[in-house]
Design a protein around this motif. Sequence first.
Motif, mmCIF file in Angstrom:
data_model
loop_
_atom_site.group_PDB
_atom_site.id
_atom_site.type_symbol
_atom_site.label_atom_id
_atom_site.label_comp_id
_atom_site.label_asym_id
_atom_site.label_seq_id
_atom_site.Cartn_x
_atom_site.Cartn_y
_atom_site.Cartn_z
ATOM 1 N N GLU A 52 10.907 -35.965 -64.862
ATOM 2 C CA GLU A 52 10.925 -35.833 -66.310
ATOM 3 C C GLU A 52 9.774 -34.965 -66.784
ATOM 4 O OE1 GLU A 52 8.699 -37.483 -68.628
ATOM 5 O OE2 GLU A 52 9.732 -36.743 -70.391
ATOM 6 N N GLY A 53 10.111 -33.952 -67.550
ATOM 7 C CA GLY A 53 9.098 -33.093 -68.146
ATOM 8 C C GLY A 53 8.551 -32.003 -67.256
ATOM 9 N N SER A 54 9.076 -31.891 -66.052
ATOM 10 C CA SER A 54 8.582 -30.829 -65.172
ATOM 11 C C SER A 54 9.744 -30.197 -64.426
ATOM 12 C CB SER A 54 7.538 -31.369 -64.191
ATOM 13 O OG SER A 54 8.123 -32.311 -63.318
ATOM 14 N N LYS A 55 9.438 -29.142 -63.701
ATOM 15 C CA LYS A 55 10.491 -28.447 -62.962
ATOM 16 C C LYS A 55 10.974 -29.291 -61.790
ATOM 17 C CE LYS A 55 9.046 -23.720 -64.033
ATOM 18 N NZ LYS A 55 8.611 -22.419 -63.471
ATOM 19 N N ALA A 56 12.236 -29.117 -61.479
ATOM 20 C CA ALA A 56 12.805 -29.846 -60.350
ATOM 21 C C ALA A 56 12.300 -29.261 -59.034
ATOM 22 C CB ALA A 56 14.332 -29.790 -60.401
ATOM 23 N N THR A 57 12.267 -30.104 -58.039
ATOM 24 C CA THR A 57 11.902 -29.669 -56.684
ATOM 25 C C THR A 57 13.174 -29.580 -55.861
ATOM 26 O OG1 THR A 57 9.781 -30.817 -56.864
ATOM 27 C CG2 THR A 57 10.517 -30.178 -54.653
ATOM 28 N N TYR A 58 13.473 -28.382 -55.385
ATOM 29 C CA TYR A 58 14.714 -28.161 -54.658
ATOM 30 C C TYR A 58 14.489 -28.257 -53.146
ATOM 31 C CZ TYR A 58 16.798 -26.580 -59.014
ATOM 32 O OH TYR A 58 17.284 -26.519 -60.297
ATOM 33 N N GLU A 59 15.493 -28.775 -52.483
ATOM 34 C CA GLU A 59 15.444 -28.837 -51.020
ATOM 35 C C GLU A 59 15.735 -27.448 -50.444
ATOM 36 O OE1 GLU A 59 14.607 -31.751 -49.184
ATOM 37 O OE2 GLU A 59 14.003 -32.172 -51.262
#
Lengths: 115, 113
Positions: A52-59
């Motif tokens: 929430e509130g930040s960029k997603a971390t992608y695999e």
Amino acid sequence: GAVVSQHPSRVICKSGTSVKIECRSLDFQATTMFWYRQFPKQSLMLMATSNEGSKATYEQGVEKDKFLINHASLTLSTLTVTSAHPEDSSFYICSARRTINYEQYFGPGTRLTVT
Amino acid sequence: DQQVKQNSPSLSVQEGRISILNCDYTNSMFDYFLWYKKYPAEGPTFLISISSIKDKNEDGRFTVFLNKSAKHLSLHIVPSQPGDSAVYFCAASAGTNAGKSTFGDGTTLTVKP
């Protein structure tokens, strides 16, 4: 137990269009949500972790420009499949994690079919 | 490199008997293990978990056993019921990635009446 909903449950779209899938935690706040993809007769493949509130971390191997994730609030994360192609057809499942333990609560999944 | 393995894709058991589902892992950093149950076209539901500081956790008909030296865990269902028929996923997570679980490929359990 905790409830996580997904919408839509099923969507059919034409190749080249974009599709948005919503994931909501209905009775708790989730600072972290996960997006998975499941191919037939295969396991759940983690695509990305949404905070929430930040960029997603992608695999590794997951294109962030193709699978846009937005975690705008503590109860909602969205996955947008952009310029969908038939190979994107799959079962997409989200999960939400309570802040206090490791347990993940899964949504019912969204069946995406790209024609 | 698959870090969580469920070597049996399927298991068939008679109603009332014990079901034993197995899971092996390779990452020694995993310290929390979970079992999920999944019906077709639905999301997984949490069943039972175990921390690496324990070797057994029991919840009703479900018991999970952890053998850290062998990097092996198992789920026992006693007595098995037809409604237990589903795909069972083993998952593991490491403290530094709390909540980010690595899943096995699943075992399809069929309990025959």
